[in-house]
Design an enzyme around this catalytic site. Sequence first.
Site, mmCIF file in Angstrom:
data_model
loop_
_atom_site.group_PDB
_atom_site.id
_atom_site.type_symbol
_atom_site.label_atom_id
_atom_site.label_comp_id
_atom_site.label_asym_id
_atom_site.label_seq_id
_atom_site.Cartn_x
_atom_site.Cartn_y
_atom_site.Cartn_z
ATOM 1 N N ASP A 60 1.620 -8.786 -8.515
ATOM 2 C CA ASP A 60 1.918 -7.427 -8.970
ATOM 3 C C ASP A 60 3.351 -7.341 -9.503
ATOM 4 O O ASP A 60 3.738 -6.339 -10.104
ATOM 5 C CB ASP A 60 1.680 -6.407 -7.868
ATOM 6 C CG ASP A 60 2.501 -6.654 -6.609
ATOM 7 O OD1 ASP A 60 3.284 -7.623 -6.571
ATOM 8 O OD2 ASP A 60 2.355 -5.875 -5.649
ATOM 9 N N SER A 61 4.096 -8.442 -9.361
ATOM 10 C CA SER A 61 5.412 -8.547 -9.993
ATOM 11 C C SER A 61 5.312 -8.484 -11.505
ATOM 12 O O SER A 61 6.332 -8.321 -12.188
ATOM 13 C CB SER A 61 6.096 -9.857 -9.580
ATOM 14 O OG SER A 61 5.236 -10.961 -9.797
ATOM 15 N N ASP A 99 -2.895 -10.493 -6.683
ATOM 16 C CA ASP A 99 -2.473 -9.434 -5.766
ATOM 17 C C ASP A 99 -3.371 -8.216 -5.856
ATOM 18 O O ASP A 99 -3.788 -7.808 -6.959
ATOM 19 C CB ASP A 99 -1.045 -8.990 -6.103
ATOM 20 C CG ASP A 99 0.017 -9.850 -5.459
ATOM 21 O OD1 ASP A 99 -0.281 -10.532 -4.469
ATOM 22 O OD2 ASP A 99 1.161 -9.825 -5.948
ATOM 23 N N LYS A 128 -4.435 -11.480 -2.522
ATOM 24 C CA LYS A 128 -3.298 -11.364 -1.605
ATOM 25 C C LYS A 128 -2.990 -9.888 -1.374
ATOM 26 O O LYS A 128 -3.018 -9.091 -2.307
ATOM 27 C CB LYS A 128 -2.069 -12.079 -2.161
ATOM 28 C CG LYS A 128 -0.835 -12.013 -1.230
ATOM 29 C CD LYS A 128 0.262 -12.954 -1.692
ATOM 30 C CE LYS A 128 1.000 -12.445 -2.909
ATOM 31 N NZ LYS A 128 1.746 -11.182 -2.645
ATOM 32 N N GLU A 130 -0.369 -7.189 1.239
ATOM 33 C CA GLU A 130 0.806 -7.141 2.096
ATOM 34 C C GLU A 130 0.507 -6.402 3.394
ATOM 35 O O GLU A 130 -0.267 -5.441 3.414
ATOM 36 C CB GLU A 130 1.950 -6.436 1.358
ATOM 37 C CG GLU A 130 2.369 -7.130 0.081
ATOM 38 C CD GLU A 130 3.465 -6.396 -0.678
ATOM 39 O OE1 GLU A 130 3.845 -6.863 -1.756
ATOM 40 O OE2 GLU A 130 3.959 -5.349 -0.175
ATOM 41 N N GLU A 197 8.180 -13.923 2.884
ATOM 42 C CA GLU A 197 9.223 -13.598 1.915
ATOM 43 C C GLU A 197 10.468 -13.069 2.619
ATOM 44 O O GLU A 197 10.385 -12.155 3.450
ATOM 45 C CB GLU A 197 8.722 -12.566 0.902
ATOM 46 C CG GLU A 197 9.761 -12.223 -0.152
ATOM 47 C CD GLU A 197 9.202 -11.449 -1.331
ATOM 48 O OE1 GLU A 197 9.994 -11.100 -2.238
ATOM 49 O OE2 GLU A 197 7.991 -11.182 -1.358
#
Length: 279
Positions: A60-61, A99, A128, A130, A197
């Site tokens: 998502d970066s 993501d 992925k 979070e 991270e």
Amino acid sequence: MSTESPVGPSSDAVRPAKIRLRHLQRAKQKGRPFSMLTAYDQFSARAFEEAGIEVLLVGDSVGTTVLGHASTTATTHQDMLTFTGAVARSVTRPLVLADLAFGTYESGPSDALRHGVELVRAGAEAVKLEGGAEIAPQVRALVGAGIPVIGHLGFTPQSVNALSGHRVQGRDEATAAKLRRDALALQEAGAAGVVLELVPAEVAGELTEALAIPTIGIGAGPRCDGQVLVWQDMAGLSGFHGTFVKAFADLGDQLRDAAQRYRAEVGERAYPGPEHSFE
């Protein structure tokens, strides 16, 4: 000769024709670190495949590195579908990990499953998300539907506002203990790996030893089973020089130099020349 050998730079290892999660698990067992880079388009994806990168993360970066947003929280599910498809159509060997965007899984398992299925249809081979123990139900739902999951702990960019910025997580005993509980909860829920991270190297090393599943570090020291970087940071294109980042090229300078030379030649009518023109 078998293609089931572990991922890694060993001279006696046969590179599998297609990277699967089992290859990452075997790499952990053999102590052979593997590499992951973000990718968002066919050109970067193909270059990284040719370089032997084992995992491509459609992160998502993309919202901050490609689309110009200030935070990954602005990245939409449609963005993720578009860029995941672009990468998945461009490569055959790397594992394609995508993501789940902010807002697509926090409300519960059914929302996570619906969006996870759509990412898989776009080409993702794993997703992925979070969070720790609080998202274990979402992880179980995804895994139960046959969608592999990688967790993400430590600094979680989608929670940048709640975390008061980009801050290292797990520096004190209490937060380090929470990281361990969360990592074990994700493993118990069926996660196939976990990204760590901005975690102190010692804490990340301890988590790597405690977990049966692979860890992937970004700003988490050398003892993780794999490492990941945003490709524009890795290649010196973004201009970001965080403590944990090493630029392996200077693409930013090279791109600016190329553009300047192009502009100069156009201004001098040196380009296009006869060799670039048609009669």
